[in-house]
Write an enzyme that holds these catalytic residues in place. Structure first.
Site, PDB file in Angstrom:
ATOM      1  N   ASP A  24      39.774  29.334  41.240  1.00 30.54           N
ATOM      2  CA  ASP A  24      41.140  29.774  41.513  1.00 30.54           C
ATOM      3  C   ASP A  24      41.932  28.614  42.112  1.00 30.54           C
ATOM      4  OD1 ASP A  24      43.447  31.079  42.225  1.00 30.54           O
ATOM      5  OD2 ASP A  24      42.549  32.108  43.958  1.00 30.54           O
ATOM      6  N   ASN A  26      45.341  28.767  42.840  1.00 32.63           N
ATOM      7  CA  ASN A  26      46.561  29.113  43.576  1.00 32.63           C
ATOM      8  C   ASN A  26      46.376  30.209  44.622  1.00 32.63           C
ATOM      9  OD1 ASN A  26      46.207  31.258  41.921  1.00 32.63           O
ATOM     10  ND2 ASN A  26      48.244  31.224  40.983  1.00 32.63           N
ATOM     11  N   ASP A  28      45.338  33.296  44.546  1.00 36.50           N
ATOM     12  CA  ASP A  28      45.570  34.733  44.317  1.00 36.50           C
ATOM     13  C   ASP A  28      44.261  35.493  44.096  1.00 36.50           C
ATOM     14  OD1 ASP A  28      44.836  33.949  41.789  1.00 36.50           O
ATOM     15  OD2 ASP A  28      46.650  34.683  40.778  1.00 36.50           O
ATOM     16  N   ASP A  32      41.732  30.614  37.269  1.00 36.80           N
ATOM     17  CA  ASP A  32      42.845  30.354  36.353  1.00 36.80           C
ATOM     18  C   ASP A  32      42.657  29.038  35.597  1.00 36.80           C
ATOM     19  OD1 ASP A  32      43.478  28.454  38.379  1.00 36.80           O
ATOM     20  OD2 ASP A  32      44.569  30.022  39.471  1.00 36.80           O
ATOM     21  N   ASP A 101      38.595  32.666  22.612  1.00 35.79           N
ATOM     22  CA  ASP A 101      38.013  33.943  22.233  1.00 35.79           C
ATOM     23  C   ASP A 101      39.037  34.656  21.358  1.00 35.79           C
ATOM     24  OD1 ASP A 101      36.335  36.326  22.479  1.00 35.79           O
ATOM     25  OD2 ASP A 101      35.655  35.443  24.367  1.00 35.79           O
ATOM     26  N   ASP A 198      34.993  38.054  18.774  1.00 38.15           N
ATOM     27  CA  ASP A 198      34.455  39.261  19.395  1.00 38.15           C
ATOM     28  C   ASP A 198      34.070  40.294  18.328  1.00 38.15           C
ATOM     29  OD1 ASP A 198      34.162  40.469  22.114  1.00 38.15           O
ATOM     30  OD2 ASP A 198      35.488  42.013  21.297  1.00 38.15           O
ATOM     31  N   GLU A 239      30.350  37.065  17.277  1.00 39.26           N
ATOM     32  CA  GLU A 239      29.455  37.927  18.050  1.00 39.26           C
ATOM     33  C   GLU A 239      29.056  39.064  17.117  1.00 39.26           C
ATOM     34  OE1 GLU A 239      29.468  40.529  22.166  1.00 39.26           O
ATOM     35  OE2 GLU A 239      31.133  40.654  20.781  1.00 39.26           O
ATOM     36  N   HIS A 311      28.683  36.532  29.558  1.00 38.24           N
ATOM     37  CA  HIS A 311      29.431  37.341  30.518  1.00 38.24           C
ATOM     38  C   HIS A 311      29.115  38.832  30.430  1.00 38.24           C
ATOM     39  CE1 HIS A 311      31.444  37.664  26.729  1.00 38.24           C
ATOM     40  NE2 HIS A 311      32.142  38.696  27.180  1.00 38.24           N
ATOM     41  N   ASP A 312      28.293  39.247  29.466  1.00 34.25           N
ATOM     42  CA  ASP A 312      27.960  40.666  29.306  1.00 34.25           C
ATOM     43  C   ASP A 312      26.551  41.002  29.777  1.00 34.25           C
ATOM     44  OD1 ASP A 312      30.386  41.345  28.064  1.00 34.25           O
ATOM     45  OD2 ASP A 312      29.612  40.879  26.066  1.00 34.25           O
TER      46      ASP A 312
END
Ligand code: TEU
Length: 556
Positions: A24, A26, A28, A32, A101, A198, A239, A311-312
């Protein structure tokens, strides 16, 4: 013969970024694009030369960006189109590539196409989705529950293979196909080098069948997207649930003009009975699945993706290796057995510092639509404690915790409040600490990738497997020209592993051993150059597994 185009891709080493959890810039609490820019030195020093970004497009974020509401713009908390252009430029300047992606199967229900479609069934967007007065089948959503949802505005049901707010696009409609091709062109013109696509197996469906994958027009649709001349230079990885050789060839043979390669998920079942239920397993299962596909792909001159994590999935290390005391050894062993095979390595963020599955005491510490649906379902039949145990084992959030960069507040990920609690073991496992450690996973990866990039044998070389299925170790060679390399990975307790030929001293070894043969500690691995060979190595599929050479290796 491997075609030139695919040969070139074998030089790619991809690092997968889950942008929300990477860095990150910034404060928040959300990772990013500018955060990624800050870490390019770290990534390049690791030895990767391509990045795959999980979706950063405009999205209400119900499925963390896989629910897209504008395919041509960036979600505010990730940055701006300008940031993305800057990232492309910075990567290209370093000789690195960017893979975006692409999510062609569904859009967010907040996408203007869906809004138009639900409001005006006779309008130009009326047929962009699958609409029926009654569900035509009993398909279930991947995220649980019926895949059909009644929309009161249109007064019909629409299909959502994933979350309720992810409506499946109707690819039978030529206008939908045109839209998606235009999106591919938009990003190609901006300079991206490839796409990870995907659930590509879902874009053609047969509504009469039991599952919504591999429909009759799948290959026609894929060719329509990527077979076009203007996008022929893209690297494309789909995928897919492909699980047989013929189907792999239909997707990836160069003359088909479809995809460069696929993510196969055959080995994702390692260490679990289902996504949320563990099953005792070892690296042997992984080895056998990797070997099967390696040999099959080599025979047909196809290139594979080499990966264990994404990531899954909960990290492979926690499912089939030792994520405690022997965490470093296990991480190195997994890397050697995966990334020194032939194919395109995909390293998931955090793997390079040996990140494992975390643990939490409350469902409030999670933030994933599938996780919440599963938890609700589990509560119907078990205690909250048991349900949480299953979530801790299988949740996709196991792979989505902020990267722990150092030991400071929020582990250097953000100066604000992270969107999801940091990794429960971040104090122990973070990049700063790993880089300083004597046993550093990062430095091991670095050495491995350097070795791989420096020898043609690891890139295009043929693979020959010397160990047998019953062995509690994995020995394979990679050979090109006059050079043969051998890799040894021990899965079991201490055991002696002998090789049927002479080798030089190992150049890569997680415990610093100086001979390739001999007694191996648990998860110990080593890679060495073989001495002069009497005859060049044959492809392993030309020989049965339990061949005479392999029997030479039996532990005395
Ligand atoms: O995943 C597709 C998919 O079918 C599985 O990987 C599934 O998400 C997982 O097994 C559930 O545990 C892709 C993306 O990788 C995933 O992040 C998205 O949620 C999904 O598509 C929908 O776009």
């Amino acid at each position: 013969m491997l075609c030139d185009k695919y040969r070139e891709y074998l030089n790619w080493t991809v690092y997968q970024i889950y942008p929300r959890s990477f860095m990150d810039s910034n404060g928040d609490g959300v990772g990013d694009i500018r955060g990624i820019l800050q870490k390019l030195d770290y990534l390049q020093a690791l030895g990767v030369n391509a990045l795959w970004l999980c979706p950063v497009y405009k999205s209400p974020n119900d499925d963390n960006g896989y629910d897209i509401s504008d395919y041509r713009d960036i979600r505010e908390d990730f940055g701006t189109l300008q940031d993305l252009d800057d990232l492309i430029a910075a990567l290209h300047q370093r000789g690195m590539k960017l893979i975006m992606d692409l999510v062609p199967n569904h859009t967010s229900t907040a996408h203007p196409w869906f809004r138009e479609s639900r409001e005006d069934r006779d309008g130009p967007y009326g047929d962009y989705y699958y609409w029926f007065d009654e569900p035509p089948n009993d398909w279930q959503s991947v995220f649980r529950g019926s895949a059909w949802e009644f929309d009161p505005v249109r007064g019909q049901y629409y299909l959502h293979s994933f979350a309720v707010s992810q409506a499946d696009l109707n690819w039978e409609n030529p206008r939908v196909r045109r839209e998606m091709a235009d999106i591919v062109d938009f990003w190609t013109a901006r300079g991206v080098d490839g796409f990870r696509v995907d659930v590509i197996d879902m874009i053609s469906k047969d509504l009469q069948k039991t599952r919504g994958t591999f429909g009759p027009r799948l290959h026609e649709y894929i060719r329509g997207l990527f077979g076009r001349e203007n996008v022929s230079k893209l690297f494309t990885v789909g995928e897919s649930g492909v699980n047989d050789m013929e189907e792999l060839i239909r997707h990836c043979a160069a003359e088909r003009k479809e995809l460069t390669t696929l993510f196969l998920f055959d080995h994702m079942g390692c260490g679990r009975a289902d996504k949320f239920t563990p099953k005792p397993d070892s690296l042997k299962t992984l080895r056998d699945r990797l070997v099967y596909w390696q040999e099959a792909a080599e025979k047909h001159d196809l290139i594979l993706t080499l990966f264990t994590d994404n990531h899954d999935q909960a990290p492979m290390i926690s499912r089939i290796a030792d994520d405690g005391e022997k965490r470093y050894e296990s991480a190195a062993a997994l890397a050697v057995m995966t990334y020194l095979l032939r194919g395109v390595p995909f390293i998931y963020q955090g793997q390079e510092i040996g990140t494992v599955s975390p643990r939490y005491d409350s469902i409030d510490d999670f933030d994933d639509v599938e996780t919440f649906n599963a938890y609700r379902e589990f509560l119907g039949t078990m205690t909250p404690e048991k349900a949480l145990e299953k979530i801790n084992f299988g949740s996709r959030d196991n792979a989505r915790r902020p990267i722990a960069w150092d030991g400071s507040a929020n582990f250097g990920f953000t100066t604000g409040t992270p969107w999801i609690p940091c990794h429960s073991r971040a104090g122990e496992i973070n990049a700063e600490k790993d880089l300083k450690a004597e046993k550093s996973v990062y430095r091991f990866y670095q050495a491995l990738l350097k070795l791989r990039a420096s020898h043609e044998a690891f890139i295009t070389g043929i693979t020959r497997v010397l160990s047998s299925p019953e062995d509690d170790f994995f020995v394979f060679t990679r050979a090109a020209g006059n050079e043969t390399w051998v890799a040894v990975i021990n899965f079991a307790n201490e055991q002696k592993i002998a090789l049927p030929f002479e080798c030089e001293a190992p150049v890569l070894a997680n415990l610093g051993r100086d001979t390739i043969g001999g007694v191996y500690a648990p998860y110990e691995c080593a890679v060495a150059k073989a001495g002069p060979m009497k005859s060049p190595m044959a492809r392993s599929q030309d020989r049965p597994w339990a061949n005479e050479d392999a029997s030479l290796m039996k532990t005395p």
